[in-house]
Design a protein around this motif. Structure first.
Motif, mmCIF file in Angstrom:
data_model
loop_
_atom_site.group_PDB
_atom_site.id
_atom_site.type_symbol
_atom_site.label_atom_id
_atom_site.label_comp_id
_atom_site.label_asym_id
_atom_site.label_seq_id
_atom_site.Cartn_x
_atom_site.Cartn_y
_atom_site.Cartn_z
ATOM 1 N N HIS A 37 0.770 -1.288 0.197
ATOM 2 C CA HIS A 37 0.329 0.123 0.094
ATOM 3 C C HIS A 37 1.022 1.381 -0.067
ATOM 4 N N GLY A 38 1.907 0.930 0.657
ATOM 5 C CA GLY A 38 2.738 2.384 0.874
ATOM 6 C C GLY A 38 3.402 2.889 -0.486
ATOM 7 N N CYS A 39 3.638 2.016 -1.290
ATOM 8 C CA CYS A 39 4.626 2.450 -2.670
ATOM 9 C C CYS A 39 3.735 3.018 -3.565
ATOM 10 N N LEU A 40 4.263 4.051 -4.188
ATOM 11 C CA LEU A 40 3.510 4.801 -5.464
ATOM 12 C C LEU A 40 3.691 3.840 -6.486
ATOM 13 N N LEU A 41 2.346 3.519 -7.124
ATOM 14 C CA LEU A 41 2.238 2.724 -8.397
ATOM 15 C C LEU A 41 2.440 3.638 -9.651
#
Ligand code: GDP
Ligand code: CO
Length: 397
Positions: free
Chosen positions: A80-84
């Motif tokens: 969730h924390g990563c920017l896609l």
């Protein structure tokens, strides 16, 4: 996560090449539980540490006409924390596959309350931003060229715009969302072990299963085996010490600190992954002049981490394997200024025996792009930033 510490490191000038480190536990329990104190062979990477890296990381997914179900699965495995960041080169004519990817991503982001950027490789604004920033070599006919590498470079620039410190790549054709999750955990673990801000993590799969009669859990794909062998020969002939340390020449799943990403020249298409290693060796191996003084001083650190999950992706046939994967990889090694004649001869013999080259033929030199740092980032930002919102997966259109 609990993984093996770096037990063996080879040095090539200012490059530190770490031998493969295995994952022991995907989940290592609470932070206050006994860590690896006193244990010199393993390291416990705490969940909080992993989370910190995830928040600083963009996960870039390159996609071209993959099954939508696979793409959705891959997206769902990214923490969730990563920017896609999705760069798609999928078809838009007749069936607008890009549209389908965008819709799927939008719905996903809506329900999971997370952020993602999605852009088409042939978006004219992207081409304009690249041209104005001085990166016209990436363009053909006024648009960004086809190719995985070209999409990856665009993703790196977008990650920089989004002020991320790290970028990790994951292919869109993976069958297991759980494997995707593990890749990102491995990226974070690698970066947490790095002592240099110029770091790279490359994934080695535990197994790469083949489905024929039943499932056979192969250790390496043949293309990677061959590519690793010649890459190791290139290193051996330069250092004077035979080595087999490189096991991830073709790792599509890999991550870099952006500080490293922006100082490397990249090869076109599928030559991109082996060329990253070559660019590091050429730039920082000490045989040729150092490419950048800060990185030379800190050193460039390469981690190779072996996952627990097997890797199962779409099989694209031997033509793809030989002509699109083997040839570009070996051609990149062949044309490296570090490659000596004996290694060159072996490469040609390999390609002739596989039937990819005819007798007396030489592999063509893959196109090489300058390192992104040579472009004018503020110009890129100027063109992209005002419309960056419209690339958010949550934007209306
Ligand atoms: P392999 O797994 O290394 O054999 O290579 P794949 O053919 O699976 O490609 C790796 C990833 O790159 C997949 O997710 C592809 O959909 C994607 N890809 C391939 N070509 C392009 C391209 O031209 N542009 C973009 N953006 N992605 C691409
Ligand atoms: Co694939």
């Amino acid at each position: 996560m609990r993984i093996e510490v770096q037990r063996y490191t080879e040095r090539f000038g200012s490059v530190r090449l770490n031998d493969v480190q295995r994952v022991l536990e995907l989940d290592s329990g609470r932070a206050n539980e006994i860590g690896a104190t006193g244990d010199i062979a393993v390291v416990k990477v705490e969940e909080e540490v992993t989370r910190d890296y995830e928040e600083k990381m963009a996960i870039a997914i390159m996609v071209k006409d993959e099954k939508l179900k696979l793409f959705e699965g891959v997206v769902s495995g990214v923490p969730h924390g990563c920017l896609l960041i999705v760069v798609s080169n999928s078809k838009r004519k007749r069936v607008d596959r890009f549209r389908m990817e965008k819709d799927a991503l939008r719905q996903y982001c809506h329900f999971t309350r997370r952020s993602a950027l999605i852009i088409h490789q042939k978006d004219p604004l992207l081409a304009k931003a690249l041209a104005e920033a001085g990166y016209s070599e990436l363009l053909d006919d006024g648009l960004l060229r086809d190719g995985k590498s070209e999409g990856m470079i665009a993703a790196m620039l977008l990650a920089k715009l989004a002020k991320k410190g790290y970028i990790g790549f994951i292919d869109a054709d993976n069958y297991f969302p759980g494997a995707v999750l593990e890749y990102v955990k491995c990226y974070a673990a690698g970066f947490s072990l790095a002592t240099s801000p110029y770091a790279m993590v490359r994934i080695l799969w535990r197994y790469k299963p083949k489905v024929s009669e039943g499932m056979y859990f192969r250790r390496y794909g043949r293309v990677s085996e061959v590519c690793n062998k010649h890459m190791n020969n290139l290193v051996s002939t330069n250092t004077g010490f035979e080595t087999d340390i490189i096991k991830t020449s073709n790792a599509g799943e890999h991550a870099m600190s952006l500080r490293l990403a922006e100082i490397l020249p990249y090869a076109t298409g599928y030559a991109v992954e082996p060329q990253e290693l070559l660019s590091i060796f050429e730039g920082f191996g000490g045989v040729m002049p150092m490419a950048q003084s800060a990185a030379a001083k800190h050193g460039v650190e390469i981690f190779q981490i072996e996952t627990r999950n097997p890797h199962l992706h779409e099989e694209k046939g031997t033509k793809h394997l030989h002509e699109e994967m083997l040839l570009p990889g070996l051609a990149a090694i062949y044309h490296s200024p570090l490659c000596v004649d004996t290694v060159r001869d072996n490469i040609v013999r390999e390609l002739v025996s596989t039937g990819v080259l005819k007798d007396n033929e030489e592999p063509a030199k893959p196109r090489l792009y300058d390192a992104p740092r040579s472009i004018d980032m503020s110009k890129f930002q100027e063109v992209m930033a005002e419309k960056l919102d419209s690339y958010s997966a949550l934007a209306a259109d």
